[in-house]
Design an enzyme around this catalytic site. Structure first.
Site, PDB file in Angstrom:
ATOM      1  N   ILE A   1       0.860  -1.179   0.000  1.00 20.36           N
ATOM      2  CA  ILE A   1       0.000   0.000   0.000  1.00 20.36           C
ATOM      3  C   ILE A   1       0.894   1.226   0.000  1.00 20.36           C
ATOM      4  O   ILE A   1       1.874   1.293   0.743  1.00 20.36           O
ATOM      5  CB  ILE A   1      -0.931   0.016   1.233  1.00 20.36           C
ATOM      6  N   CYS A   2       0.589   2.168  -0.871  1.00 22.52           N
ATOM      7  CA  CYS A   2       1.336   3.416  -0.935  1.00 22.52           C
ATOM      8  C   CYS A   2       2.826   3.112  -1.150  1.00 22.52           C
ATOM      9  O   CYS A   2       3.188   2.308  -1.996  1.00 22.52           O
ATOM     10  CB  CYS A   2       1.062   4.223   0.333  1.00 22.52           C
ATOM     11  N   THR A   3       3.693   3.723  -0.366  1.00 22.62           N
ATOM     12  CA  THR A   3       5.138   3.549  -0.564  1.00 22.62           C
ATOM     13  C   THR A   3       5.667   2.240   0.007  1.00 22.62           C
ATOM     14  O   THR A   3       6.875   2.000  -0.016  1.00 22.62           O
ATOM     15  CB  THR A   3       5.903   4.727   0.063  1.00 22.62           C
TER      16      THR A   3
ATOM     17  N   THR B   1       2.383   3.146  -7.080  1.00 22.99           N
ATOM     18  CA  THR B   1       2.626   3.589  -5.714  1.00 22.99           C
ATOM     19  C   THR B   1       1.982   4.961  -5.581  1.00 22.99           C
ATOM     20  O   THR B   1       1.271   5.401  -6.488  1.00 22.99           O
ATOM     21  CB  THR B   1       4.146   3.630  -5.400  1.00 22.99           C
TER      22      THR B   1
ATOM     23  N   GLY C   1      -1.981   2.613  -4.873  1.00 21.85           N
ATOM     24  CA  GLY C   1      -1.582   4.012  -4.825  1.00 21.85           C
ATOM     25  C   GLY C   1      -1.565   4.557  -3.410  1.00 21.85           C
ATOM     26  O   GLY C   1      -1.445   3.816  -2.425  1.00 21.85           O
TER      27      GLY C   1
END
Length: 351
Positions: A136-138, A156, A189
């Site tokens: 998730i995300c970074t 990302t 993202g």
């Protein structure tokens, strides 16, 4: 009850549910966190799996494998999130041998986490012991550091896509995607995109109705329209080291309603159109025409969010002229139309 006949009951929070199922058949969803992780990367998806399990049991489907969520850290104990809230990780990496799905959270602490060789080695080892691996995300940076994203399509947080692509050239980074699946590896993202990913994983496991009910409980989109770029501030990744080009970009932003041809822009810098177009592309990575479109979309976004102007009036004020032209630009840049954008982002004080 049929797997396609789950209905949201407004009394769900008060209802009794069937007893816990045989734990040997439960899908274990492990969330890896570390100091300065993003709290929503954990809490949003974790809640989605919790409600999916609850909905199954309320629907009389307790014989089917549901979900058990585990919060994992390098060592068990309290882990401080980026916002300062501390979360108890009941499990340490050493105590986890296998999972159904392994999800790595993102956050500002991902840089330090990527430098933890034992943690990265554990992530790499777990890839062979899970059905699905996700970030998730970074959190994508930790999967990439472990070599699990090589030659894959990934995404990302929009603000880190260029950085991820530069650090790991074999990756095909897709900046506008909410989430991307490539085989058994999933990347998502920024921040709340983890909820979108969780709902998609639940649909894979339980069918279409379960995530629909969960989305209703959580009051979120089942399938969010558009991509990440509709949420990103303008020009975040379009920096330039050239002062005159930088000043021209600022001028364009303030004059998006004017007729901004290459000839007009070149004249601003006393350059020939051909030389200007070449230099602008070299400095910014985009053509003057694309930058002007960016500027007009950004100007329109502000008006859609902060005014009740008609769409046609906004199109004229921002230099699009025709409303259809503005619609095409929004779809091209944001994957969402201006009307839909206003519905989601207009200030509540104007509604």
């Amino acid at each position: 009850m049929s797997r396609e006949k789950l209905y949201f009951d407004p009394n769900i929070f008060d209802q009794e549910v069937e007893p816990l199922r045989d734990v040997s058949r439960v899908r274990k969803i492990g969330f890896l966190i570390y100091p300065d992780f993003e709290i929503l990367d954990l809490c949003g998806p974790l809640d989605a799996f919790f409600y999916a399990d609850r909905v199954l049991r309320m629907a009389g489907r307790a014989s089917e494998p549901g979900y058990e969520t585990l919060v994992i850290a390098a060592t068990p104990g309290l882990v401080r999130s980026k916002c300062g809230m501390e979360i108890m990780a009941a499990h340490g990496c050493a105590g986890i041998d296998s999972l159904d799905t392994h999800i790595v959270a993102g956050g500002e602490g991902m840089v330090t986490a990527c430098g933890d060789e034992r943690l990265i080695d554990w992530i790499r080892a777990m890839s062979g012991r899970v059905r699905r691996m996700a970030s998730i995300c970074t959190g994508s940076f930790l999967l990439a550091c472990a070599g699990l994203l090589n030659n894959r399509r990934v995404t990302t947080h929009w603000a880190f896509c260029d950085r991820l692509a530069a650090a790991y050239p074999s990756l095909c980074v897709e900046p506008n995607r909410i989430f991307v699946r490539d085989g058994g590896v999933y990347t998502s993202g920024g921040i709340t995109a983890g909820i979108d990913l969780a709902l998609a994983l639940i649909e894979e496991d339980l069918g279409r109705e379960a995530p629909r009910v969960v989305a209703g409980i959580m009051v979120v989109f089942l399938r969010r329209p558009g991509g990440q770029t509709q949420f990103s501030p303008f020009l975040q990744a379009e920096s330039t080291g050239c002062r005159d080009i930088g000043e021209l970009k600022s001028w364009i932003l303030g004059n998006s309603s004017e007729k901004l041809t290459v000839e007009r822009l070149a004249a601003q810098l006393s350059m020939s159109p051909r030389n200007f177009a070449r230099r602008f592309l070299e400095e910014t990575g985009v053509t003057p025409a694309k930058f002007v479109e960016h500027a007009r979309v950004e100007a329109a976004r502000c008006r859609l969010e902060q005014t009740n102007m008609s769409l046609q009036a906004i199109a004229e004020a921002c230099g699009f002229g025709a409303l259809d032209r503005m619609r095409r630009s929004f779809q091209r840049r944001l994957n969402v139309g201006p009307h839909e954008y206003r519905e989601r982002f207009q200030s509540t004080f104007l509604k």
